[in-house]
Design an enzyme around this catalytic site. Structure first.
Site, PDB file in Angstrom:
ATOM      1  N   LYS A 268       3.612   9.008   9.207  1.00  0.00           N
ATOM      2  CA  LYS A 268       3.345   8.348  10.486  1.00  0.00           C
ATOM      3  C   LYS A 268       4.292   8.785  11.616  1.00  0.00           C
ATOM      4  O   LYS A 268       4.086   9.845  12.189  1.00  0.00           O
ATOM      5  CB  LYS A 268       3.278   6.834  10.280  1.00  0.00           C
ATOM      6  CG  LYS A 268       2.091   6.513   9.343  1.00  0.00           C
ATOM      7  CD  LYS A 268       1.778   5.074   9.110  1.00  0.00           C
ATOM      8  CE  LYS A 268       0.494   4.980   8.296  1.00  0.00           C
ATOM      9  NZ  LYS A 268       0.508   4.136   7.136  1.00  0.00           N
TER      10      LYS A 268
ATOM     11  N   ASP B  69       9.202   3.089   0.225  1.00  0.00           N
ATOM     12  CA  ASP B  69       8.115   3.683   0.984  1.00  0.00           C
ATOM     13  C   ASP B  69       8.290   3.252   2.433  1.00  0.00           C
ATOM     14  O   ASP B  69       7.929   2.144   2.827  1.00  0.00           O
ATOM     15  CB  ASP B  69       6.767   3.217   0.422  1.00  0.00           C
ATOM     16  CG  ASP B  69       5.597   3.814   1.196  1.00  0.00           C
ATOM     17  OD1 ASP B  69       5.818   4.383   2.286  1.00  0.00           O
ATOM     18  OD2 ASP B  69       4.454   3.703   0.705  1.00  0.00           O
TER      19      ASP B  69
ATOM     20  N   TYR C 255       0.850  -1.192   0.000  1.00  0.00           N
ATOM     21  CA  TYR C 255       0.000   0.000   0.000  1.00  0.00           C
ATOM     22  C   TYR C 255       0.882   1.237   0.000  1.00  0.00           C
ATOM     23  O   TYR C 255       1.853   1.316   0.754  1.00  0.00           O
ATOM     24  CB  TYR C 255      -0.899   0.003   1.244  1.00  0.00           C
ATOM     25  CG  TYR C 255      -1.805   1.219   1.347  1.00  0.00           C
ATOM     26  CD1 TYR C 255      -2.834   1.422   0.429  1.00  0.00           C
ATOM     27  CD2 TYR C 255      -1.643   2.155   2.359  1.00  0.00           C
ATOM     28  CE1 TYR C 255      -3.669   2.529   0.521  1.00  0.00           C
ATOM     29  CE2 TYR C 255      -2.475   3.262   2.467  1.00  0.00           C
ATOM     30  CZ  TYR C 255      -3.492   3.444   1.545  1.00  0.00           C
ATOM     31  OH  TYR C 255      -4.323   4.545   1.650  1.00  0.00           O
TER      32      TYR C 255
HETATM   33  C1  PLP Z   1      -0.043   4.683   5.746  1.00  0.00           C
HETATM   34  C2  PLP Z   1       0.789   4.453   4.550  1.00  0.00           C
HETATM   35  C3  PLP Z   1       0.784   5.340   3.471  1.00  0.00           C
HETATM   36  C4  PLP Z   1      -0.175   6.485   3.378  1.00  0.00           C
HETATM   37  O1  PLP Z   1       0.019   7.421   4.372  1.00  0.00           O
HETATM   38  P1  PLP Z   1      -1.208   8.400   4.750  1.00  0.00           P
HETATM   39  O2  PLP Z   1      -0.608   9.335   5.753  1.00  0.00           O
HETATM   40  O3  PLP Z   1      -2.284   7.524   5.297  1.00  0.00           O
HETATM   41  O4  PLP Z   1      -1.620   9.079   3.510  1.00  0.00           O
HETATM   42  C5  PLP Z   1       1.687   5.140   2.453  1.00  0.00           C
HETATM   43  N1  PLP Z   1       2.549   4.094   2.481  1.00  0.00           N
HETATM   44  C6  PLP Z   1       2.567   3.216   3.492  1.00  0.00           C
HETATM   45  C7  PLP Z   1       3.570   2.115   3.480  1.00  0.00           C
HETATM   46  C8  PLP Z   1       1.675   3.338   4.542  1.00  0.00           C
HETATM   47  O5  PLP Z   1       1.659   2.425   5.511  1.00  0.00           O
END
Ligand code: PLP
Length: 447
Positions: free
Chosen positions: A287, A259, A164
């Site tokens: 995060k 990511d 994701y």
């Molecule tokens: C949570 C998440 C996102 C998206 O971040 P948001 O702040 O919710 O837009 C992107 N990549 C990873 C790996 C994530 O866990």
């Protein structure tokens, strides 16, 4: 753990009870919220839909605990999906926020706090030569992909099934079982032409990546990957996989994008790239770096980042980017993590006790044909399948009904785990022996 609130939490021993929780107020709020917000929530996984329940409404959180509107108390293993690595309501973060608030909330102008944050990030993560702050992980990924396209002059990207990367159009593609075939969007409203720019490979399968590069010669701008996927449940990269991605990208002139929105500052202070000693071209964060405020960041090689506006032709902007409150919270949390490297060992010890405890229960109950644990550092997942979970296909073998029953049992008995099978469990520095033992006892009752 030496923050004050964590010490306070030490005194909560045995105050949990195993009596059935009452959810009256949450039910009322959810009924009303559903009239004003789609599904009653602002982000779908909060709705508990995947586990066939109605959500609990949270009133406050402290240390390792959540407290809902009905007065139920839970040991929290979601941690706001990662940001609360020090535990909730952390004194260091709150003090920094209060101090920043006194100076005003947002200026739409340059601040020293943004420089402090940028220097902190670049010092922590060796591959970051320059960084740009944004407001979410989604924005970070979307912008990093744009930068990669701008830098390479190529249009397509490769992502991995089950990874994701936020909800931007280009990343809402997984292709599922149609691995290596033309991508189709996961969401209504994503145009076929956008989805066609996103190629989907199999995690832990370098062959699937090589095949895509062969089929789309000189067309692929970047490979984006969660170095340790945590959004199909936690899945570990097999030996040589991340190294292989690095080599392929270098050979093909494509950028490697990590990511690290979950793994950054969690698996190590320098993220998964420090742990596995791989240098991506670009990285995305979110995060943890906002400590609970809405923050994201992307950065990497100077020659790529110098293409970002106003320096270069890749446009990217944000009214609230680098917001003073968000910077204050992030600087406080990251500064604390930097100054307390022992925290990572402590996190691993406590989380290790949880995951090995769960494995012990599974062994004891001879449940290994129906249950596997994947974990690394302070994140992990319990999959209700007997198979080794190494990619999206194997993750999908999980019995999600069994997960829903597990979730329900834990929630009703004071433990808040992710309300979906394909999410991680997050251990914070406020989780101590009492919390882990209590959790293992409840899991033992269910499994
Ligand atoms: C949570 C998440 C996102 C998206 O971040 P948001 O702040 O919710 O837009 C992107 N990549 C990873 C790996 C994530 O866990």
């Amino acid at each position: 753990m030496n923050t004050k609130n964590a010490n306070n939490m030490m005194n909560t021993k045995n105050t949990n009870t195993t009596k059935k929780a009452n959810f009256t107020r949450s039910k009322e709020l959810f009924a009303e919220a559903s009239r004003f917000m789609p599904g009653g929530v602002n982000s779908p996984v909060r709705s508990f839909k995947a586990v066939g329940r109605e959500p609990v409404f949270i009133k406050r959180a402290d240390g390792a605990y959540l407290f809902d509107e009905d007065g139920n108390k839970y040991i929290d293993y979601v941690g706001s999906w990662g940001p609360a690595i020090l535990g909730h309501n952390n004194t260091v973060v709150k003090d920094a926020l209060r101090a920043a608030m006194e100076n005003g909330l947002s200026f739409g102008a340059a601040t020293e706090a943004e420089l402090t944050m940028a220097k902190l990030l670049c010092a922590a993560v060796p591959s970051l030569e320059m960084v740009r702050m944004v407001n979410s992980g989604t924005e970070a990924v979307m912008s990093a992909l744009r930068a990669a396209r701008g830098f390479t002059g190529r249009d397509k990207i490769i992502k991995f099934a089950g990874c994701y990367h936020g909800h931007a159009d280009a990343t809402l593609v997984k292709a599922g079982s149609g691995l290596l075939s033309g991508a189709s969007p996961d969401s209504a409203g994503v145009s076929a032409s956008t989805a066609a720019g996103t190629l989907v490979a199999g995690f832990n399968s370098l062959d699937s990546v090589t095949a895509l590069f062969e089929r789309h010669k000189q067309k692929i701008a970047a490979v984006i990957v969660e170095p340790v996927p945590a959004n199909m449940g936690v899945v570990l990269p097999e030996k040589g996989f991340l190294e292989g991605l690095r080599d392929i990208c270098t050979a093909e002139g494509a950028l490697l994008i990590f990511d690290e929105v979950i793994t950054g500052f969690r698996l190590a202070f320098g993220g998964a790239q420090e742990l596995f000693n791989i240098t991506p071209d670009l990285s995305c964060f979110g995060k943890i770096i906002g400590a609970g405020l809405p923050v994201g960041a992307y950065g990497g090689r100077r020659e790529v980042m110098e293409l970002i506006s106003p320096l270069g032709p890749v446009y990217q902007a944000g009214t609230l980017s680098g917001n003073p409150l968000a910077m204050a919270a992030g600087i406080a949390q990251l500064g604390f993590l930097r100054d307390h490297p022992e925290l990572y060992r402590q996190l691993e010890t406590e989380a290790g006790r949880l995951f090995s405890g769960l494995n012990e229960i599974i062994r004891k109950k001879k449940a290994a044909d129906a249950c596997v644990i994947n974990s690394i550092g302070s994140i992990g997942s319990i999959f209700f399948t007997g198979e080794n979970v190494r990619d999206f296909t194997s993750a999908l073998k999980s019995d999600t009904k069994r997960y829903a029953a597990y979730f329900s049992y834990m929630l009703d008995n004071g433990v808040y785990v992710a309300p979906a099978q394909f999410e991680a469990l997050f251990v914070s520095a406020s989780h101590g022996k009492n919390e882990i033992d209590f959790t293992l006892e409840r899991a033992d009752e269910f499994l």
